[in-house]
Design an enzyme around this catalytic site. Structure first.
Site, mmCIF file in Angstrom:
data_model
loop_
_atom_site.group_PDB
_atom_site.id
_atom_site.type_symbol
_atom_site.label_atom_id
_atom_site.label_comp_id
_atom_site.label_asym_id
_atom_site.label_seq_id
_atom_site.Cartn_x
_atom_site.Cartn_y
_atom_site.Cartn_z
ATOM 1 N N HIS A 73 0.824 -1.208 0.000
ATOM 2 C CA HIS A 73 0.000 0.000 0.000
ATOM 3 C C HIS A 73 0.863 1.265 0.000
ATOM 4 O O HIS A 73 2.065 1.230 0.310
ATOM 5 C CB HIS A 73 -0.909 0.009 1.236
ATOM 6 C CG HIS A 73 -0.143 -0.043 2.532
ATOM 7 N ND1 HIS A 73 0.472 1.053 3.096
ATOM 8 C CD2 HIS A 73 0.120 -1.077 3.366
ATOM 9 C CE1 HIS A 73 1.076 0.716 4.211
ATOM 10 N NE2 HIS A 73 0.886 -0.589 4.400
ATOM 11 N N GLU A 157 -2.523 -7.177 7.360
ATOM 12 C CA GLU A 157 -1.322 -6.834 8.104
ATOM 13 C C GLU A 157 -1.170 -7.736 9.328
ATOM 14 O O GLU A 157 -2.149 -8.306 9.826
ATOM 15 C CB GLU A 157 -1.402 -5.363 8.550
ATOM 16 C CG GLU A 157 -0.239 -4.845 9.370
ATOM 17 C CD GLU A 157 1.064 -4.850 8.595
ATOM 18 O OE1 GLU A 157 1.635 -5.949 8.409
ATOM 19 O OE2 GLU A 157 1.508 -3.766 8.187
#
Length: 312
Positions: A73, A157
């Protein structure tokens, strides 16, 4: 094309398959997909899910896309200020202005790398920063080129904890640097090994989706799988695919925000097929030469070399 943040969990091009909507259904109903726990996990050295596909095997085992492109990201609020996690849940942390610009640039670069006649299947982590990154990237492609866009929680994550105490997290990360990322467990979260396990379970699902795409009439030699995820999850995907050792992983580094890491489908003159990590990307991650192809491919090549040298 609707922005991905306005799409409830998944997007499936009606020209190829059935539409899928509903955030809670995205991963379970895609193409009739049910619980994936019954998918057998390939063994380490004879895996056709991640390694070489001998021509004597079935066609399903050869079903690989033209490219798999992994992307971290864009820069997030948490990347620039650890205090962001004190009052905001990690999965709701957004991109910074710089992160949006990075994602826009990555989208343009991706469009340049993927020929006009090829199509894309997207997977993304449910985190806000990956959704916002994907939103910027998808704006570079006409909707007819996107055959699916699926939320995948298994590439999320690493879980560090809930609302976080900054000083405790900083100290835990220092301790992790000394201990090693793979086995270190955060006091209220996951070890790297936990992330590796869930990311590994995603790979057979990805391959099965490719098979479904082929059965729906998609030419896999013109299909690109793009995965928008996080730095650690990205490295664990590569670790499982290429069968790195723990030491290999510990010596590697996270990609930069919005850096593109590409796996290309490769074939030798005997029809063996595997995915190979782009050389420049391998060097960018501080990986040795041997980490760019699956371990069982290297064994296969060594075996063939031995046979040739002994006249067999």
């Amino acid at each position: 094309m609707a922005k991905v943040l306005q799409v409830c969990g998944a997007y499936w091009n009606k020209g190829v398959g059935a539409a899928v909507t509903g955030e809670s259904k995205a991963c379970s109903t895609f193409l009739g997909r049910s619980d994936t726990s019954d998918i057998p996990q390939p063994c380490r050295f004879s895996s056709t899910t991640t390694g070489v596909c001998p021509p004597s095997k079935t066609e399903d085992e050869k079903d690989r896309p033209r490219r798999i492109i992994l992307m971290r990201h864009g820069q997030s609020q948490g990347n620039v200020d650890e205090a962001a996690y004190v009052s905001t849940a990690d999965w709701r942390i957004r991109l910074t202005n710089k992160g949006h610009l990075q994602a826009q640039q990555a989208g343009r670069l991706l469009r340049e790398r993927i020929p006009e006649d090829e199509r894309i299947a997207f997977y993304y982590s449910p985190y806000m920063r990956t959704k916002e990154t994907l939103d910027e990237v998808m704006s570079n492609f006409d909707s007819h080129r996107i055959i699916s866009c699926l939320e995948e929680p298994r590439i999320s994550e690493q879980q560090i904890g809930n609302f976080q105490n900054v000083d405790e997290v900083i100290e835990a990360k220092r301790e992790r640097s000394r201990f090693g990322r793979f086995y270190y467990r955060f006091p209220t979260g996951e070890a790297g090994l936990d992330v590796y396990s869930r990311v590994s379970s995603f790979i057979p699902t990805l391959i099965r989706d490719c098979i479904r795409h082929r059965e729906s009439g998609v030419d896999l030699d013109k299909l690109n799988v793009v995965i928008v995820t996080h730095g650690l999850a990205l490295r664990f995907f590569l670790m499982r695919w290429f069968q790195w050792s723990v030491d290999d992983f510990e010596q590697s580094r996270n990609p930069e925000n919005c850096e593109l890491i590409t796996l290309n489908k490769t074939c030798d003159n005997l029809g063996h097929i595997w995915m190979e990590l782009d050389d420049g990307d391998r060097r960018s991650l501080d990986l040795p030469d041997a980490c760019g192809i699956p371990r069982n491919v290297r064994l296969y090549q060594l075996h063939g070399k031995d046979e040739k040298e002994h006249g067999s």
